[in-house]
Design an enzyme around this catalytic site. Structure first.
Site, mmCIF file in Angstrom:
data_model
loop_
_atom_site.group_PDB
_atom_site.id
_atom_site.type_symbol
_atom_site.label_atom_id
_atom_site.label_comp_id
_atom_site.label_asym_id
_atom_site.label_seq_id
_atom_site.Cartn_x
_atom_site.Cartn_y
_atom_site.Cartn_z
ATOM 1 N N HIS A 499 -6.719 47.220 16.462
ATOM 2 C CA HIS A 499 -6.486 46.412 17.660
ATOM 3 C C HIS A 499 -7.595 46.614 18.676
ATOM 4 O O HIS A 499 -8.139 47.711 18.827
ATOM 5 C CB HIS A 499 -5.148 46.777 18.299
ATOM 6 C CG HIS A 499 -3.967 46.103 17.668
ATOM 7 N ND1 HIS A 499 -3.878 44.740 17.549
ATOM 8 C CD2 HIS A 499 -2.828 46.615 17.115
ATOM 9 C CE1 HIS A 499 -2.730 44.435 16.954
ATOM 10 N NE2 HIS A 499 -2.081 45.541 16.670
ATOM 11 N N CYS A 555 -10.034 42.320 18.155
ATOM 12 C CA CYS A 555 -10.030 41.292 19.196
ATOM 13 C C CYS A 555 -10.926 41.722 20.360
ATOM 14 O O CYS A 555 -11.081 42.919 20.628
ATOM 15 C CB CYS A 555 -8.611 41.056 19.711
ATOM 16 S SG CYS A 555 -7.429 40.513 18.460
#
Length: 610
Positions: A499, A555
């Site tokens: 993440h 991301c």
């Protein structure tokens, strides 16, 4: 007499004499102009100023009543500036709304379409749904950057309607104050939205959603928990609230217990895993968002064109993919081989899933890697090439070295790498692909680029050595190992799959106003690793002749190394990415390359297919 201000760069509080026109910050060297408040008007001047100012206020606030210039009677009641001036003795209006548009004008992350959005929403409410203008609070940003940091000076504006954190919270309380059966309430927001780690265990994906007031760098963001407590929980029976939020990561911005999934065409449970009930006091709340929690919204100042819906096509006739560049969801016919994204123009090849393997073909396929004994897999991941003797139980043999952290010596290897894959296996926000990514990267480095296995550190949650669990402390330790005593000719690799997120930039070194981060497995407890820290750990120490390649599959990872130049594919050229503060972010003579899954404002997709 003294004046107190805040440094525009380092945020330190400064005190200067009242007669000064500027001050140089003693900490960072920034020259700060002194914007002084206008002196109060004398009694003689007040009569000349009051009427024009009163007209201007009434014009800005939509008051169409004409003032009588000839009448100076003091018996007439003062004009009301906005719905906040309504008397508390009168019952609140049955239809009322709060419309908030934050453009962050003259900031690095300014938006163009928010004012248009608010104007269009106000027109819709008044002309179509019968809302009265006097019952609508419109909050838009009228402050410039310097005025925000020091003090608003625009006399013609109502400072209560500038979308600061305090003002937005006050207006939201006004919206639901005294709500009764039959009331229709609307909250509209257009501006930036972000995510931050959830520390209350009430989010299924592990992140709280937020909206960003104009002063969020100083006062902080407004979290979905606070929005729920302010405008959802107080809704009494018979009251209806519609919240329309045009911001990134706004899918569950109201923290409602049910979410409608368009793909499944059904309502799904979104109640907190902690067991806490998040419901109203009898009323109904609807939330309409620009995107889901894991998506971002695009900014535009062009009015949208509403098209008629296409006829329904069966799922067997279409293929759904995600654009490689802008991450928008696309739908193509099943026979298509490629599709051009209407948003960014990217040509996306369509990779079709292979047909299921029949029982006759299964015998021809070699068994997958995961079918091998777990001990062999662990030894392969850890790079230990020593063979364990199953027949010998002697304790006299020295213990085998688990990883490169155990190797001692004054001369580190010429080729070394840190591969980190975080799947958050026991978390609500788990990923399927990071372990595969790490395995593939290790194979590429060893078989193609000649990296010895013993010089590769692999951090995953499946490791038996606790030093190789991808916690924040372990990742930081391994990154320091990677660049320790680097010398001319060294080739270093840092790979991360997991993440990524963003947070406000308080150091004025980001052109978009946000720091990029990666999320260790324990980021909820220990925090994220910020791009500033990654730069300081593995970029700045690179000496002459040393090369670093960082591949970050996460991301918001476009500038995760904070390098001073970024390659733009569309322009086919390198562009400047140096900090606006003037601080140089460079190596100590070496070269650093960063390859990211997406740009800072984009999100990356998870897959376990490879």
């Amino acid at each position: 007499m003294v004046i107190k201000i805040v440094c525009l760069r380092c945020r330190q509080k400064l005190t200067v004499p009242a007669y000064a026109e500027k001050i140089t910050c003693g900490k960072c060297g920034e020259v700060n102009p002194i914007i002084k408040k206008p002196s109060p008007a004398t009694s003689l001047e007040q009569g000349k100023i009051s009427k024009p100012m009163e007209k201007l206020k009434k014009l800005l606030l939509g008051n169409t009543q004409r003032l009588s210039d000839s009448s100076g009677s003091s018996s007439s009641p003062p004009s009301k500036l906005c719905a906040l001036d309504e008397s508390g003795n009168q019952p609140p209006a049955k239809k009322r709304a709060v419309l908030c548009g934050v453009s962050y004008k003259k900031w690095k992350y300014k938006l163009k379409g928010t004012i248009n959005d608010v104007m269009n929403m106000k027109t819709l409410l008044t002309q179509t749904y019968g809302f009265l203008e006097r019952n609508i609070l419109v909050l838009t940003a009228l402050m410039t950057k310097k005025q925000y940091l020091i003090q608003p000076t625009e006399e013609e504006s109502d400072t209560r309607l500038i979308p600061t954190k305090a003002n937005i919270e006050t207006c939201l309380k006004w919206l639901v104050n005294g709500c009764q059966k039959g009331d229709s309430l609307v909250f509209y927001y257009s501006g930036h939205g972000l995510r931050q780690p959830d520390f209350n265990q009430d989010e299924r994906d592990g992140f709280d959603e937020t909206i960003c007031p104009v002063d969020f760098l100083r006062e902080g963001m407004i979290v979905d928990n606070d929005i729920y407590a302010t405008i959802v929980k107080p809704l009494s029976e018979g009251v209806t609230l519609h919240a329309i939020v045009d911001a990134c990561h706004s899918g569950t911005i109201l923290d409602l217990e049910h979410v409608y999934e368009r793909d499944k065409r059904m309502w799904v449970d979104n109640s907190p895993p902690s067991g806490v009930r998040k419901k109203t006091s009898g009323g109904i709340a609807y939330s309409i968002s620009a995107c889901e929690d894991n998506q971002i919204a695009a900014d535009t100042s062009v009015n949208p064109i509403i098209k008629k819906p296409s006829p329904v096509i069966s799922d067997e006739m279409i293929i759904k993919i995600v654009c490689h560049r802008c991450r928008q969801k696309l739908t193509a016919p099943a026979y298509a081989e490629k599709i051009t994204c209407p948003h960014c123009g990217q040509v996306n090849p369509i990779i079709k899933k292979p047909s299921p393997v029949t029982s006759r073909d299964q015998g021809k396929i070699s068994p997958p890697l995961i079918c091998k004994p777990m001990e062999k897999l662990k030894r392969l991941l850890l790079g230990n090439t020593q063979r364990l003797s199953d027949s010998s139980g002697s304790s006299s043999s020295p213990p085998s070295k688990l990883c490169s952290l155990d190797y001692c010596g004054n001369h580190p290897a010429k080729k070394r790498a840190v591969l980190c894959g975080v799947s958050y296996k026991k978390g609500k926000y788990k990923l399927e692909g990071p372990i595969n990514d790490v395995m593939n990267m290790k194979t590429l480095l060893t078989q193609t680029y000649g990296f010895p296995e013993r010089n590769i550190l692999v951090l995953t949650e499946e490791e038996s050595d606790i030093r190789l669990i991808p916690t924040k402390a372990n990742i930081e330790t391994c990154l320091k190992w990677l660049v320790n005593d680097c010398q001319k000719g060294d080739s270093l690799v840092f790979f991360y799959s997991g993440h990524g997120s963003q947070q406000p930039d308080f150091n004025q070194d980001e052109r978009d106003g946000f720091d990029e981060t990666i999320c260790p497995v324990n980021f909820l407890r220990e925090g994220m690793i910020v791009d500033n820290d990654i730069y300081a750990t593995i970029v700045k120490p690179l000496s002459e002749g040393v090369t670093l390649h960082a591949i970050v599959d996460a991301c918001h990872s476009g500038t995760i190394l904070d390098l001073e130049h970024v390659y733009e594919r569309d322009k086919r050229m390198w562009v400047d990415n140096s900090p606006p503060s003037g601080v140089r972010k460079k190596t100590s003579g070496g070269i650093a390359y960063s390859i990211s899954a997406c740009e800072d404002y984009q999100v990356a997709a998870d897959t376990s297919m490879l």
